[in-house]
Every structure is written in C-alpha cells, then in structure tokens.
Motif scaffolding. Structure first.
Motif, PDB file in Angstrom:
ATOM      1  N   PHE A   1       0.838  -1.211   0.000  1.00 47.36           N
ATOM      2  CA  PHE A   1       0.000   0.000   0.000  1.00 47.36           C
ATOM      3  C   PHE A   1       0.867   1.253   0.000  1.00 47.36           C
ATOM      4  CE2 PHE A   1      -2.974  -3.167   1.358  1.00 47.36           C
ATOM      5  CZ  PHE A   1      -4.188  -2.736   0.839  1.00 47.36           C
TER       6      PHE A   1
ATOM      7  N   GLY B   1      -1.175   2.032   8.467  1.00 49.65           N
ATOM      8  CA  GLY B   1      -1.555   2.179   9.862  1.00 49.65           C
ATOM      9  C   GLY B   1      -3.045   2.354  10.098  1.00 49.65           C
TER      10      GLY B   1
ATOM     11  N   GLY C   1      -5.265  -0.142   9.128  1.00 46.43           N
ATOM     12  CA  GLY C   1      -5.889  -1.463   9.088  1.00 46.43           C
ATOM     13  C   GLY C   1      -6.290  -1.928   7.699  1.00 46.43           C
TER      14      GLY C   1
ATOM     15  N   THR D   1      -4.687  -5.319   6.625  1.00 46.76           N
ATOM     16  CA  THR D   1      -5.324  -6.410   7.380  1.00 46.76           C
ATOM     17  C   THR D   1      -6.693  -6.738   6.766  1.00 46.76           C
ATOM     18  OG1 THR D   1      -4.181  -5.648   9.357  1.00 46.76           O
ATOM     19  CG2 THR D   1      -6.070  -7.102   9.694  1.00 46.76           C
TER      20      THR D   1
ATOM     21  N   ASN E   1      10.575  -6.911   8.307  1.00 43.51           N
ATOM     22  CA  ASN E   1       9.329  -6.249   7.901  1.00 43.51           C
ATOM     23  C   ASN E   1       8.253  -6.395   8.988  1.00 43.51           C
ATOM     24  OD1 ASN E   1       7.306  -5.008   6.507  1.00 43.51           O
ATOM     25  ND2 ASN E   1       7.528  -6.234   4.634  1.00 43.51           N
TER      26      ASN E   1
ATOM     27  N   ARG F   1       3.123  -8.246  11.412  1.00 47.86           N
ATOM     28  CA  ARG F   1       1.969  -7.933  12.280  1.00 47.86           C
ATOM     29  C   ARG F   1       0.648  -8.175  11.538  1.00 47.86           C
ATOM     30  NH1 ARG F   1      -0.457  -8.531  16.236  1.00 47.86           N
ATOM     31  NH2 ARG F   1      -1.891  -6.949  17.008  1.00 47.86           N
TER      32      ARG F   1
ATOM     33  N   LYS G   1      -2.262 -10.654  12.657  1.00 49.88           N
ATOM     34  CA  LYS G   1      -3.643 -10.185  12.902  1.00 49.88           C
ATOM     35  C   LYS G   1      -4.684 -10.994  12.126  1.00 49.88           C
ATOM     36  CE  LYS G   1      -3.083  -5.642  12.243  1.00 49.88           C
ATOM     37  NZ  LYS G   1      -3.569  -4.264  12.125  1.00 49.88           N
TER      38      LYS G   1
HETATM   39  C1  LIG Z   1       3.014  -4.090   5.221  1.00 49.65           C
HETATM   40  C2  LIG Z   1       1.922  -3.077   4.866  1.00 49.65           C
HETATM   41  C3  LIG Z   1       1.124  -3.604   3.695  1.00 49.65           C
HETATM   42  C4  LIG Z   1       1.009  -2.883   6.078  1.00 49.65           C
HETATM   43  O1  LIG Z   1      -0.072  -2.062   5.679  1.00 49.65           O
HETATM   44  P1  LIG Z   1      -1.035  -1.321   6.733  1.00 49.65           P
HETATM   45  O2  LIG Z   1      -2.274  -0.972   6.004  1.00 49.65           O
HETATM   46  O3  LIG Z   1      -0.267  -0.256   7.440  1.00 49.65           O
HETATM   47  O4  LIG Z   1      -1.317  -2.508   7.752  1.00 49.65           O
HETATM   48  P2  LIG Z   1      -2.363  -2.492   8.971  1.00 49.65           P
HETATM   49  O5  LIG Z   1      -2.678  -1.083   9.341  1.00 49.65           O
HETATM   50  O6  LIG Z   1      -3.468  -3.392   8.605  1.00 49.65           O
HETATM   51  O7  LIG Z   1      -1.518  -3.188  10.133  1.00 49.65           O
HETATM   52  C5  LIG Z   1      -0.180  -2.812  10.388  1.00 49.65           C
HETATM   53  C6  LIG Z   1       0.209  -3.287  11.769  1.00 49.65           C
HETATM   54  O8  LIG Z   1       1.634  -3.296  11.871  1.00 49.65           O
HETATM   55  C7  LIG Z   1       2.044  -2.503  12.986  1.00 49.65           C
HETATM   56  N1  LIG Z   1       3.352  -1.975  12.628  1.00 49.65           N
HETATM   57  C8  LIG Z   1       3.658  -0.950  11.832  1.00 49.65           C
HETATM   58  N2  LIG Z   1       4.988  -0.822  11.715  1.00 49.65           N
HETATM   59  C9  LIG Z   1       5.533  -1.818  12.472  1.00 49.65           C
HETATM   60  C10 LIG Z   1       6.867  -2.233  12.748  1.00 49.65           C
HETATM   61  N3  LIG Z   1       7.916  -1.602  12.214  1.00 49.65           N
HETATM   62  N4  LIG Z   1       7.048  -3.313  13.551  1.00 49.65           N
HETATM   63  C11 LIG Z   1       5.992  -3.976  14.077  1.00 49.65           C
HETATM   64  N5  LIG Z   1       4.697  -3.628  13.841  1.00 49.65           N
HETATM   65  C12 LIG Z   1       4.483  -2.548  13.057  1.00 49.65           C
HETATM   66  C13 LIG Z   1       0.943  -1.475  13.124  1.00 49.65           C
HETATM   67  O9  LIG Z   1       0.948  -0.880  14.413  1.00 49.65           O
HETATM   68  C14 LIG Z   1      -0.286  -2.379  12.883  1.00 49.65           C
HETATM   69  O10 LIG Z   1      -0.537  -3.229  13.982  1.00 49.65           O
HETATM   70  P3  LIG Z   1      -1.705  -2.873  15.077  1.00 49.65           P
HETATM   71  O11 LIG Z   1      -3.003  -2.799  14.316  1.00 49.65           O
HETATM   72  O12 LIG Z   1      -1.630  -4.015  16.028  1.00 49.65           O
HETATM   73  O13 LIG Z   1      -1.330  -1.544  15.675  1.00 49.65           O
HETATM   74  C15 LIG Z   1       2.536  -1.700   4.509  1.00 49.65           C
HETATM   75  O14 LIG Z   1       3.428  -1.312   5.504  1.00 49.65           O
HETATM   76  C16 LIG Z   1       3.273  -1.727   3.164  1.00 49.65           C
HETATM   77  O15 LIG Z   1       2.668  -1.514   2.105  1.00 49.65           O
HETATM   78  N6  LIG Z   1       4.587  -1.979   3.221  1.00 49.65           N
HETATM   79  C17 LIG Z   1       5.400  -1.981   2.017  1.00 49.65           C
HETATM   80  C18 LIG Z   1       5.136  -3.207   1.156  1.00 49.65           C
HETATM   81  C19 LIG Z   1       5.418  -4.500   1.909  1.00 49.65           C
HETATM   82  O16 LIG Z   1       6.404  -4.605   2.629  1.00 49.65           O
HETATM   83  N7  LIG Z   1       4.537  -5.489   1.688  1.00 49.65           N
HETATM   84  C20 LIG Z   1       4.659  -6.774   2.326  1.00 49.65           C
HETATM   85  C21 LIG Z   1       5.714  -7.608   1.737  1.00 49.65           C
HETATM   86  S1  LIG Z   1       5.811  -9.180   2.590  1.00 49.65           S
END
Ligand SMILES: CC(C)(COP(=O)(O)OP(=O)(O)OC[C@H]1O[C@@H](n2cnc3c(N)ncnc32)[C@H](O)[C@@H]1OP(=O)(O)O)[C@@H](O)C(=O)NCCC(=O)NCCS
Length: 181
Positions: free
Chosen positions: A107, A113, A115, A118, A145, A150, A154
C-alpha cells in the motif's frame, strides 16, 4: 480450481469487496498509481523486487501480467471506496517453483496504519478458501518487515519456519482453511 492453464477456467478479475475497499485487476489506466506504488523506496524496501524505473515500465508490467489468464486469480488493485483511488494491491499468487499459493499486499505509505492491509488480506484469504477451495495459503516475509509480520499475525496466519531465497532468509507463514480469523 485448477492452477495450471485451463481453457474452461474462471478468471476472477473482480475480487472481494470489503468495508473500505474494492478489489479488481489493474488496467493500463492505473499505470500512474501502479508506478507510484512500485517505485516508492519505502514501499519496496522489504519486497525483494526492483523499483519500477518509469511510467512506461508500469504500463508494460500491467499489460504483461499473466496470472488472471493463466491461473484465474492474482494480485488485485485495491480501490478505496471513499475516493475511487487505487491505493495498493492485495491478492493471491500461485508460485510454480514452490507449488503453493501466497498472499501478498502493498500500500502507499499515506494509507499505512489504518488497518487496510489487514482488511484486504483477510478478504484474500477468505476468497482463497471459500471461492477457490484452497487448503492452505502461504505468505513470505523478510524478518525486518515488522508491519507485514503484524498483518499476518492479525489475520491469524502462523509462523511456519523459514527458507533461503536468493541467499536471503525469508520467513514463511501459513493459514489452512480451518484456521482463518
Ligand atoms: C506491510 C503493509 C502492507 C502494512 O499495511 P497497513 O495498512 O499499514 O497494515 P495495517 O494497518 O493493517 O496493520 C499494520 C500493523 O503493523 C504494525 N506496525 C507498523 N509498523 C511496524 C513495525 N515496524 N514493527 C511492528 N509492527 C508494526 C501497526 O501498528 C499495525 O498493527 P496494530 O493494528 O496491532 O497496531 C505496509 O506497511 C506496506 O505496504 N509496506 C510496504 C510493502 C510490503 O512490505 N509489503 C509486504 C511484503 S511481505
């Protein structure tokens, strides 16, 4: 649902709808959003993929994406219902080398952040189990990552060891059809 090419196969170019998201296949009209996502340094940091170099490369990647024609499902564009903007992708991918299906997501940082990953990941798992009839779905994630790990926790996926991919340690997560949350 066959994984290998099959002329009678259904193609799921439209995916599940969630509270905030629609899922559908990318079209070349999405090239700018696709480029913004897949050229972004922070987004690409833990993906193991090279960043896209140009808008034309984004158009080509969308045009050349075979999965909906070859296996019937793939990564969908995630469209935020509220604005109609393409803000990421999520979906299933058949990995022929490992002979497994994996779930993946990505994303734009301004939407992190909230959700959304998820929400999208849960919908992809439900689609895989309920519509495709899959028995298990995997996810592969780099140990650094934390956000992605996380998300997997979830949605109820469980750690299932690790493997070396291109010399790098990758964590494997799995969900089986009776386990999703
Ligand atoms: C991974 C990704 C898709 C998460 O998207 P998102 O919409 O922020 O995810 P969500 O909001 O559903 O959940 C993120 C959770 O991770 C937690 N989080 C964020 N950064 C974190 C970190 N560095 N370490 C641990 N947890 C972390 C958040 O607090 C949240 O958990 P919570 O609901 O318990 O507070 C986004 O960061 C992204 O696009 N990253 C780049 C692409 C990527 O790496 N894709 C996955 C490849 S395997």
């Amino acid at each position: 649902m066959p994984k290998e090419p099959d002329n009678a196969m259904l193609s799921y170019r439209t995916g599940p709808e969630t509270e905030r998201l629609r899922h559908r296949a990318f079209t070349v009209d999405d090239a700018e959003a696709f480029f913004a996502l897949n050229s972004h340094e922070e987004v690409m940091r833990f993906t193991g993929e090279a960043r896209l170099a140009s808008l034309e490369a984004a158009r080509e990647a969308i045009r050349d994406y075979p999965d909906f024609d070859t296996v019937g499902y793939g990564r969908w564009a995630c469209v935020l219902k509220e604005t109609g903007a393409v803000i990421g992708f999520c979906g299933l991918k058949y990995l022929p080398d490992l002979e497994v299906v994996d779930v993946g997501y990505r994303f734009l940082p301004e939407y992190w952040g909230c959700g959304l990953a998820t929400e999208a990941c849960r919908a992809s798992l439900a689609f895989g189990f309920e519509t495709l009839g899959l028995r298990s779905i995997f996810a592969f994630v780099l140990p650094g990552n934390g956000a992605s790990i996380r998300v997997l926790e979830k949605v109820g996926m469980r750690a299932d060891g690790d493997l070396l991919f291109d010399g790098e340690r990758v964590l494997r997560y799995v969900s089986t059809s009776s386990e999703t949350s």
